[in-house]
Design a protein around this motif. Structure first.
Motif, PDB file in Angstrom:
ATOM      1  N   GLY A 217       0.799  -1.212   0.000  1.00  0.00           N
ATOM      2  CA  GLY A 217       0.000   0.000   0.000  1.00  0.00           C
ATOM      3  C   GLY A 217       0.836   1.269   0.000  1.00  0.00           C
ATOM      4  O   GLY A 217       2.070   1.234   0.083  1.00  0.00           O
ATOM      5  N   PRO A 218       0.173   2.418  -0.063  1.00  0.00           N
ATOM      6  CA  PRO A 218       0.877   3.695  -0.150  1.00  0.00           C
ATOM      7  C   PRO A 218       1.709   4.017   1.081  1.00  0.00           C
ATOM      8  O   PRO A 218       2.649   4.813   1.009  1.00  0.00           O
ATOM      9  N   ASP A 219       1.387   3.395   2.241  1.00  0.00           N
ATOM     10  CA  ASP A 219       2.164   3.600   3.459  1.00  0.00           C
ATOM     11  C   ASP A 219       3.064   2.409   3.756  1.00  0.00           C
ATOM     12  O   ASP A 219       3.443   2.164   4.913  1.00  0.00           O
ATOM     13  N   SER A 220       3.380   1.630   2.693  1.00  0.00           N
ATOM     14  CA  SER A 220       4.270   0.455   2.774  1.00  0.00           C
ATOM     15  C   SER A 220       3.650  -0.715   3.528  1.00  0.00           C
ATOM     16  O   SER A 220       4.351  -1.676   3.860  1.00  0.00           O
ATOM     17  N   GLU A 221       2.343  -0.668   3.799  1.00  0.00           N
ATOM     18  CA  GLU A 221       1.687  -1.820   4.398  1.00  0.00           C
ATOM     19  C   GLU A 221       1.630  -2.956   3.372  1.00  0.00           C
ATOM     20  O   GLU A 221       1.589  -2.719   2.169  1.00  0.00           O
ATOM     21  N   GLU A 222       1.632  -4.196   3.857  1.00  0.00           N
ATOM     22  CA  GLU A 222       1.667  -5.351   2.964  1.00  0.00           C
ATOM     23  C   GLU A 222       0.440  -6.229   3.148  1.00  0.00           C
ATOM     24  O   GLU A 222      -0.068  -6.376   4.268  1.00  0.00           O
ATOM     25  N   SER A 223      -0.031  -6.803   2.042  1.00  0.00           N
ATOM     26  CA  SER A 223      -1.130  -7.756   2.069  1.00  0.00           C
ATOM     27  C   SER A 223      -0.762  -8.921   1.159  1.00  0.00           C
ATOM     28  O   SER A 223      -0.675  -8.763  -0.062  1.00  0.00           O
ATOM     29  N   TRP A 224      -0.519 -10.089   1.764  1.00  0.00           N
ATOM     30  CA  TRP A 224      -0.120 -11.269   1.006  1.00  0.00           C
ATOM     31  C   TRP A 224      -1.345 -12.085   0.612  1.00  0.00           C
ATOM     32  O   TRP A 224      -2.320 -12.170   1.372  1.00  0.00           O
ATOM     33  N   GLY A 225      -1.300 -12.672  -0.569  1.00  0.00           N
ATOM     34  CA  GLY A 225      -2.392 -13.508  -1.045  1.00  0.00           C
ATOM     35  C   GLY A 225      -1.885 -14.711  -1.805  1.00  0.00           C
ATOM     36  O   GLY A 225      -0.721 -14.767  -2.222  1.00  0.00           O
ATOM     37  N   LYS A 226      -2.783 -15.667  -1.979  1.00  0.00           N
ATOM     38  CA  LYS A 226      -2.437 -16.898  -2.694  1.00  0.00           C
ATOM     39  C   LYS A 226      -3.649 -17.328  -3.511  1.00  0.00           C
ATOM     40  O   LYS A 226      -4.769 -17.401  -2.991  1.00  0.00           O
ATOM     41  N   VAL A 227      -3.415 -17.576  -4.796  1.00  0.00           N
ATOM     42  CA  VAL A 227      -4.462 -18.029  -5.706  1.00  0.00           C
ATOM     43  C   VAL A 227      -4.088 -19.415  -6.212  1.00  0.00           C
ATOM     44  O   VAL A 227      -2.945 -19.636  -6.638  1.00  0.00           O
ATOM     45  N   VAL A 228      -5.032 -20.344  -6.144  1.00  0.00           N
ATOM     46  CA  VAL A 228      -4.831 -21.696  -6.694  1.00  0.00           C
ATOM     47  C   VAL A 228      -5.768 -21.846  -7.885  1.00  0.00           C
ATOM     48  O   VAL A 228      -6.994 -21.749  -7.743  1.00  0.00           O
ATOM     49  N   TYR A 229      -5.204 -22.065  -9.075  1.00  0.00           N
ATOM     50  CA  TYR A 229      -6.003 -22.131 -10.295  1.00  0.00           C
ATOM     51  C   TYR A 229      -6.684 -23.494 -10.404  1.00  0.00           C
ATOM     52  O   TYR A 229      -6.020 -24.535 -10.426  1.00  0.00           O
ATOM     53  N   GLU A 230      -8.013 -23.476 -10.476  1.00  0.00           N
ATOM     54  CA  GLU A 230      -8.796 -24.712 -10.534  1.00  0.00           C
ATOM     55  C   GLU A 230      -9.186 -25.086 -11.965  1.00  0.00           C
ATOM     56  O   GLU A 230      -9.162 -26.255 -12.336  1.00  0.00           O
ATOM     57  N   GLU A 231      -9.561 -24.097 -12.760  1.00  0.00           N
ATOM     58  CA  GLU A 231     -10.003 -24.349 -14.138  1.00  0.00           C
ATOM     59  C   GLU A 231      -9.568 -23.183 -15.021  1.00  0.00           C
ATOM     60  O   GLU A 231      -9.794 -22.021 -14.681  1.00  0.00           O
TER      61      GLU A 231
END
Length: 329
Positions: free
Chosen positions: A71-85
């Protein structure tokens, strides 16, 4: 269900889901690539003023995309996507998880799912997102804000890539007019022809038009893996190309995307996706190449006009190579 329609976006919500429908003024293949190329994703994914600081993608069914939004204040948000189709270029279905830096699911967070559907609308693309599994209305509201901001960024990204106003000979320049499909049968087993496409030493023996040589060939043959192939013309001019493998389904299918023909600043002036299928025909191999031009500038029209002949000449060399060696050096 709560519908909300703006000039650009149609939004519907239920107690646990969010649906957003939006039309982008770009061809479906172009929009599809913006979702499947990690370099392009990094240019638009995330709410306004957020960036992708980490993006590791294995784009295949069962593959994982692990990313970090900053984010603009260097905050972090981690995510994970698993492709099914994955149905190119029509649909992406995936599981959406809150993750940590190691890619592990964060405890006590919901397991969401999303579906992207890409519909051709006379050269434009209607994109429908369905995001499901939300436990609270507050999460749906946050997702709506985030996705709307992301799609605004995507629209800006696509507008910057389109070259509809550029012309060749007074006509609108449409790179897709140079797409090529070639089918040819080689007198060699499918495994040998596959090796001739995936072993750098063998590729260097046949790649390129007649009388061209390959002084450099480097390949990391896996989904997301990079390759570099330099072709040298009879006059000594070297034509470099860089790309990546989007799909590797041994020994049936390869999908490669590469850029070529540098401008004065060293940027490639066109990019092509090659989808190559290998069919076993009782000991011989039917090979089909589908070359789709993803991006191009009008200045390289002459190169695109020669693409089909260049591939045919390459296939003549490949035919001779597999017939003499069986694909084995």
């Amino acid at each position: 269900m709560t519908p909300d329609t703006t000039d650009e976006t149609e939004i519907e919500t239920t107690d646990a889901s969010l649906t957003i429908r939006r039309t982008f003024d770009a061809p479906r293949e172009r929009v599809w690539r913006a979702f499947t190329d990690p370099d392009e994703l990094s240019q638009w994914w995330g709410p306004a003023n957020w960036t992708l600081s980490v993006s590791e993608m294995d784009f295949r069914e069962g593959g994982v995309w692990h990313f970090c939004m900053q984010g603009p204040d260097s905050e972090e948000s981690w995510g994970k996507v698993v492709y099914e189709e994955l149905v190119e270029p029509e649909r992406i279905v995936a599981t959406d998880l809150f993750a940590d830096e190691e890619g592990d699911r964060v405890a006590d967070t919901p397991k969401l799912s999303f579906t992207f559907e890409f519909a051709d609308r006379d050269g434009a693309t209607e994109l429908t997102l369905t995001h499901e599994g939300f436990p609270t209305a507050e999460m749906i509201e946050g997702a709506e804000i985030g996705w709307t901001g992301s799609f605004d960024e995507l629209e800006t990204h696509l507008e910057g890539l389109m070259t509809d106003s550029e012309t060749v000979g007074g006509d609108a320049f449409d790179p897709s007019e140079y797409d090529v499909t070639i089918t040819r049968t080689f007198e060699a087993p499918r495994e040998a022809v596959w090796d001739a496409w995936t072993d750098p030493e063998q590729v260097a023996e046949w790649w390129g038009p007649t009388d061209f040589t390959v002084p450099r060939c480097e390949m990391d043959v896996r989904p997301g893996g990079a390759f570099r192939i330099d072709m040298e013309a009879p006059d000594g001019t070297v034509y470099p190309s860089d790309g990546r493998f989007e799909a590797v389904d041994e020994p049936e299918r390869l999908v490669l995307v590469d850029g070529a023909v540098e401008d004065d600043d060293g940027n490639y002036q066109f990019e092509v996706r090659q989808t190559v299928t290998f069919v076993d025909l009782n000991g011989t191999t039917e090979l089909t190449l589908e070359a789709a031009v993803l991006e191009a500038t009008p200045e390289v029209a002459k190169y695109l006009e020669g693409m089909e002949e260049g591939w045919n000449q390459s296939f003549e060399k490949l035919d001779d190579f597999v017939a003499l060696s069986g694909g084995d050096l």
